[in-house]
Design a protein around this motif. Sequence first.
Motif, PDB file in Angstrom:
ATOM      1  N   ASP A  36       0.742  -1.275   0.098  1.00  0.00           N
ATOM      2  CA  ASP A  36      -0.087  -0.006  -0.141  1.00  0.00           C
ATOM      3  C   ASP A  36       0.885   1.372  -0.003  1.00  0.00           C
ATOM      4  O   ASP A  36       0.341   2.698   0.076  1.00  0.00           O
ATOM      5  N   GLU A  72       3.299   2.179   2.419  1.00  0.00           N
ATOM      6  CA  GLU A  72       3.884   2.396   3.750  1.00  0.00           C
ATOM      7  C   GLU A  72       5.144   1.865   3.377  1.00  0.00           C
ATOM      8  O   GLU A  72       5.618   0.879   2.870  1.00  0.00           O
ATOM      9  N   ASP A 130       8.406   1.195   6.158  1.00  0.00           N
ATOM     10  CA  ASP A 130       8.912   1.077   7.588  1.00  0.00           C
ATOM     11  C   ASP A 130      10.307   0.632   7.609  1.00  0.00           C
ATOM     12  O   ASP A 130      10.700  -0.294   6.729  1.00  0.00           O
ATOM     13  N   ARG A 133       8.174   4.235  11.654  1.00  0.00           N
ATOM     14  CA  ARG A 133       7.470   4.676  10.270  1.00  0.00           C
ATOM     15  C   ARG A 133       8.092   5.660   9.558  1.00  0.00           C
ATOM     16  O   ARG A 133       8.083   6.740   9.888  1.00  0.00           O
ATOM     17  N   GLN A 142       7.068   6.272   5.845  1.00  0.00           N
ATOM     18  CA  GLN A 142       6.028   6.917   5.177  1.00  0.00           C
ATOM     19  C   GLN A 142       4.811   6.219   5.504  1.00  0.00           C
ATOM     20  O   GLN A 142       4.759   5.040   5.482  1.00  0.00           O
ATOM     21  N   ASN A 143       3.597   6.929   5.742  1.00  0.00           N
ATOM     22  CA  ASN A 143       2.417   6.251   5.939  1.00  0.00           C
ATOM     23  C   ASN A 143       1.976   5.690   4.361  1.00  0.00           C
ATOM     24  O   ASN A 143       2.338   6.239   3.428  1.00  0.00           O
ATOM     25  N   PRO A 144       0.985   4.853   4.493  1.00  0.00           N
ATOM     26  CA  PRO A 144       0.298   4.285   3.134  1.00  0.00           C
ATOM     27  C   PRO A 144       0.209   5.417   2.312  1.00  0.00           C
ATOM     28  O   PRO A 144      -0.705   6.515   2.549  1.00  0.00           O
ATOM     29  N   ASN A 145       0.524   5.260   1.086  1.00  0.00           N
ATOM     30  CA  ASN A 145       0.336   6.456   0.012  1.00  0.00           C
ATOM     31  C   ASN A 145       0.586   5.958  -1.498  1.00  0.00           C
ATOM     32  O   ASN A 145       1.185   4.606  -1.569  1.00  0.00           O
TER      33      ASN A 145
END
Length: 509
Positions: A431, A433, A435, A450, A452-455
């Motif tokens: 997705d 993300e 980590d 974390r 990058q967040n899901p993007n």
Amino acid sequence: MVGTFFFDGRPLGGDTYCTGSVVHTAVKDIVLTAGHCGIGLSRATHRVFVPGYRGGKSAAQQPFGVFPVLQVYTDPRYTANTKSAASDLDLSFAQVGANGRGKVEDVTGALTFTPVSGYDHKVTVIGYPGSGSVNPGHQPIRCPVTTSRLPGFRQMRMTCKGFYGGVSGGPWIEGYDSATGKGRVIGDTGGYNGGGNDADDDWVTYAPLYGKDAQNLFQHAAAHQQLGKEAPYTGTGDPWLPGSAGTWRKARLMASGDFRGTGHSDLVVVRTDGEVTLYPGDGHGGYGTERRLMGPNGTWKNARTITAGDFTGSDQFDLLVRWADGEVTLYGDVGAKGLNRAGTRMVKPNGTWKNAVQISAGRFGTSAYVTDLVVRWSDGELSLYTNVGAGTFGREHRLKAPNSTWKKAALLTGGEFSGSRRWDLMVRWADGELDDYAGTTTSGLGVEHRVQNPNGVWTHDDIMTTGDFTGNKRTDDLVVRWSDGETTMYTDTPAGALGTEHMLVAPTS
């Protein structure tokens, strides 16, 4: 806090000349504009800045009044409207005197001058088209837009109609609040060819991305000091890899390591036609002349995943390859010996290793050398093999039992992101993300950070590898090949964040 200038030959009420914006300083009298605008202002005698300018109004009727320009600060290495690398320096600062209402910042408020990294931003761009033929009311134009990079320059690019001459120097504002007028100005209309393409189209506009040179000029202007003689400007300072984005779309596999025994990393790339190429790192973030290890061939079309480590103990990195039929082969010292030999068979073709979806080397065990492998299997199991050598996978440690979560781990790479002796595992999920598992060992995965967040953007990360390309003795430079062929390196990447972004291969547009 955004306005325009008038000076000799361009009296108040006539065509406007360039755009400026008040930026916050302790002295409260600094206005940002383009470098080519600053050069013109510096040659004038009577010159004023009019914030919030209203066409058809006298000086006394202007909403904030008129402010005299006292001094102009421009990088002496910049040449007006140049198309050279020095166009990255197309910004100036005007010091303006107070009027009857006070200092300009006290009267209008100010934007925040903000150097940033990366070229993709959501900004609001404001400017005053100057000519009465295209803007008879002399109204400012405002456009909310997403930026991209102008390839080959430290400049942003945006497309929006109506940006005719006169908008130069206008602010590119991130986080713009239309109610208060506040925001972070990360660029000004200018740059290559004065801020537009060779055809001077009104819908293509550029802006320098502020770096250390812009910050230096800003600090001098805020201290009311002219910039001294600087070192020659050599361009973006970004490293480059040869070839277009179209060529790099065909890069299917990448691995990083000290293949030549130089103390820093090189890059090995396998292309869709089976060609294998080594790009020697120079230890300063750049690359030397490429070296072909194998020409296009049918055998290497069957390579499914590669990684690099010092498995033979020679102080030169070796290349480990998992083939489509499950065979795993180790090629020792490829920087010195090339690939024109059989290599060492780790396992013969088999059904088990066909399911080794990703393999990433690192230093996760007790060895002082890169002799460990993390393997993500198709059923979501995660294994760590320590003390891998020629012909042996050493000892296996299970980090994760088969599970549905790790089936979604799209890419793995190991690196020294947390700065400890033990390496971290970087994971890009399906997705988008990203980590970092800091301090991954035989005892289990490290602490999750974390990045990058899901993007949607990072779902286009097709390949990633990590090396020591800057020569800081740490494997913390993350290289990403995107789906469109653009290739990016994030140098000195820490745990939980991305390092400084450098473009290695420009996108096609």
